[in-house]
Design a protein around this motif. Structure first.
Motif, PDB file in Angstrom:
ATOM      1  N   HIS A   1     -79.753 -30.235  27.820  1.00  0.00           N
ATOM      2  CA  HIS A   1     -79.080 -29.234  27.006  1.00  0.00           C
ATOM      3  C   HIS A   1     -77.809 -28.731  27.687  1.00  0.00           C
ATOM      4  CE1 HIS A   1     -82.658 -28.358  24.386  1.00  0.00           C
ATOM      5  NE2 HIS A   1     -83.292 -28.761  25.460  1.00  0.00           N
TER       6      HIS A   1
ATOM      7  N   VAL B   1     -75.839 -24.930  27.550  1.00  0.00           N
ATOM      8  CA  VAL B   1     -75.934 -23.528  27.140  1.00  0.00           C
ATOM      9  C   VAL B   1     -74.713 -22.820  27.715  1.00  0.00           C
ATOM     10  CG1 VAL B   1     -77.257 -21.380  27.345  1.00  0.00           C
ATOM     11  CG2 VAL B   1     -78.464 -23.573  27.082  1.00  0.00           C
TER      12      VAL B   1
ATOM     13  N   GLN C   1     -72.272 -18.987  28.126  1.00  0.00           N
ATOM     14  CA  GLN C   1     -72.350 -17.524  28.195  1.00  0.00           C
ATOM     15  C   GLN C   1     -70.937 -16.969  28.305  1.00  0.00           C
ATOM     16  OE1 GLN C   1     -74.619 -15.957  31.575  1.00  0.00           O
ATOM     17  NE2 GLN C   1     -75.374 -14.332  30.243  1.00  0.00           N
TER      18      GLN C   1
ATOM     19  N   LYS D   1     -71.552 -11.319  28.081  1.00  0.00           N
ATOM     20  CA  LYS D   1     -72.363 -11.485  26.870  1.00  0.00           C
ATOM     21  C   LYS D   1     -73.659 -12.234  27.168  1.00  0.00           C
ATOM     22  CE  LYS D   1     -69.151  -9.597  24.333  1.00  0.00           C
ATOM     23  NZ  LYS D   1     -69.345  -8.240  23.753  1.00  0.00           N
ATOM     24  N   GLY D   2     -74.437 -12.465  26.110  1.00  0.00           N
ATOM     25  CA  GLY D   2     -75.710 -13.147  26.253  1.00  0.00           C
ATOM     26  C   GLY D   2     -75.570 -14.666  26.252  1.00  0.00           C
ATOM     27  N   LEU D   3     -76.732 -15.321  26.323  1.00  0.00           N
ATOM     28  CA  LEU D   3     -76.787 -16.776  26.366  1.00  0.00           C
ATOM     29  C   LEU D   3     -76.702 -17.355  24.954  1.00  0.00           C
ATOM     30  CD1 LEU D   3     -79.724 -16.949  28.905  1.00  0.00           C
ATOM     31  CD2 LEU D   3     -77.336 -17.502  29.396  1.00  0.00           C
TER      32      LEU D   3
ATOM     33  N   TRP E   1     -77.088 -21.152  23.046  1.00  0.00           N
ATOM     34  CA  TRP E   1     -77.402 -22.570  23.104  1.00  0.00           C
ATOM     35  C   TRP E   1     -76.291 -23.362  22.418  1.00  0.00           C
ATOM     36  CZ3 TRP E   1     -78.144 -26.256  19.354  1.00  0.00           C
ATOM     37  CH2 TRP E   1     -78.686 -27.472  19.794  1.00  0.00           C
TER      38      TRP E   1
ATOM     39  N   TYR F   1     -73.621 -23.925  31.288  1.00  0.00           N
ATOM     40  CA  TYR F   1     -74.755 -24.396  32.073  1.00  0.00           C
ATOM     41  C   TYR F   1     -75.349 -25.645  31.431  1.00  0.00           C
ATOM     42  CZ  TYR F   1     -74.955 -19.582  33.919  1.00  0.00           C
ATOM     43  OH  TYR F   1     -74.673 -18.361  34.499  1.00  0.00           O
TER      44      TYR F   1
ATOM     45  N   TRP G   1     -82.041 -25.280  35.582  1.00  0.00           N
ATOM     46  CA  TRP G   1     -80.667 -24.992  35.171  1.00  0.00           C
ATOM     47  C   TRP G   1     -79.716 -25.251  36.343  1.00  0.00           C
ATOM     48  CZ3 TRP G   1     -79.426 -21.860  30.549  1.00  0.00           C
ATOM     49  CH2 TRP G   1     -80.547 -21.626  29.749  1.00  0.00           C
TER      50      TRP G   1
END
Lengths: 111, 116
Positions: free
Chosen positions: B35, B37, B39, B43-45, B47, B95, B106
């Protein structure tokens, strides 16, 4: 897409307290939910997988003070006996359906 | 132990392209779904994308569909993210993550800044 509603967005508690974070899914996701800890400048770290399984059995450095519960649409994450090293932001992630979706995060601080 | 190392980030102008890489070690890369991901600062994560272990299946978030392409080279144990038509709101830390039933390992991330 599945929406994950995480609350609270932040909390402040004393050392030794028990704190609980919740995640609500917009549809049934079974137990396909993880909890991660993220400290500033670091990547997320897996704490709980499959809603309630302790990741400490998978990797070192994960405290057994972390626990998770729930299934379907409602989930909880608990830190028992909060410690200064637990200061971080915590996220839930659903991986039942693509696209995977995260909760908005909960910032935990020491009072 | 399993390790992922991202590279390729940097400062780029809006509308330009960038390719991120994620080098894997310590596990059999070709056995795992992977994957990306991201950010945004403060802020938040979010996908971004997923690719099957053999590259046969890919899926992107709507926010990057048609602009970003995930790929992998199992012989080089490397995951890629080709990012085209970059926008200011693509700025952030990117990431890569391995999936073992769910994202577990990760990388440290690579920073992308889209600015004129």
């Amino acid at each position: 897409d599945i929406q994950m509603t995480q609350s609270p967005s932040s909390l402040s508690a004393s050392v030794g307290d028990t704190v609980t974070v919740t995640c609500q899914a917009s549809q049934d996701i079974g137990s396909y939910l993880n909890w991660y800890q993220q400290k500033p400048g670091k990547p997320p770290k897996l704490l709980i997988y499959d809603a309630s399984n302790d990741a400490s059995i998978l990797e070192t450095g994960v405290s057994s003070r972390f626990s998770g519960g729930g299934s379907g649409t409602g989930f909880t994450f608990t830190i028992s006996s909060l410690q200064p090293e637990d200061i971080a932001t915590y996220y839930c992630l659903q991986y039942d359906n693509l696209p995977y979706t995260f909760g908005q995060g909960t910032k935990v601080e020491i009072k | 132990q399993a390790q992922l190392v991202e590279s390729g980030g940097g400062v780029v102008q809006p509308g330009r392209s960038l390719r991120l890489s994620c080098a894997a070690s310590g596990f059999t890369f070709s056995n795992y779904v992977m994957h990306w991901v991201r950010q945004a600062p403060g802020k938040g994560l979010e996908w971004v994308a997923v690719i099957a272990s053999d590259g046969s299946y890919k899926y992107n978030a709507d926010s990057v569909k048609g602009r970003f392409t995930i790929s992998r080279d199992n012989s080089k144990k490397t995951l890629y993210l080709q990012m085209n038509s970059l926008r200011a709101d693509d700025t952030g830390m990117y990431y890569c993550a391995r999936e073992s039933d769910s994202p577990d390992v990760w990388g440290q991330g690579t920073t992308v800044t889209v600015s004129s």
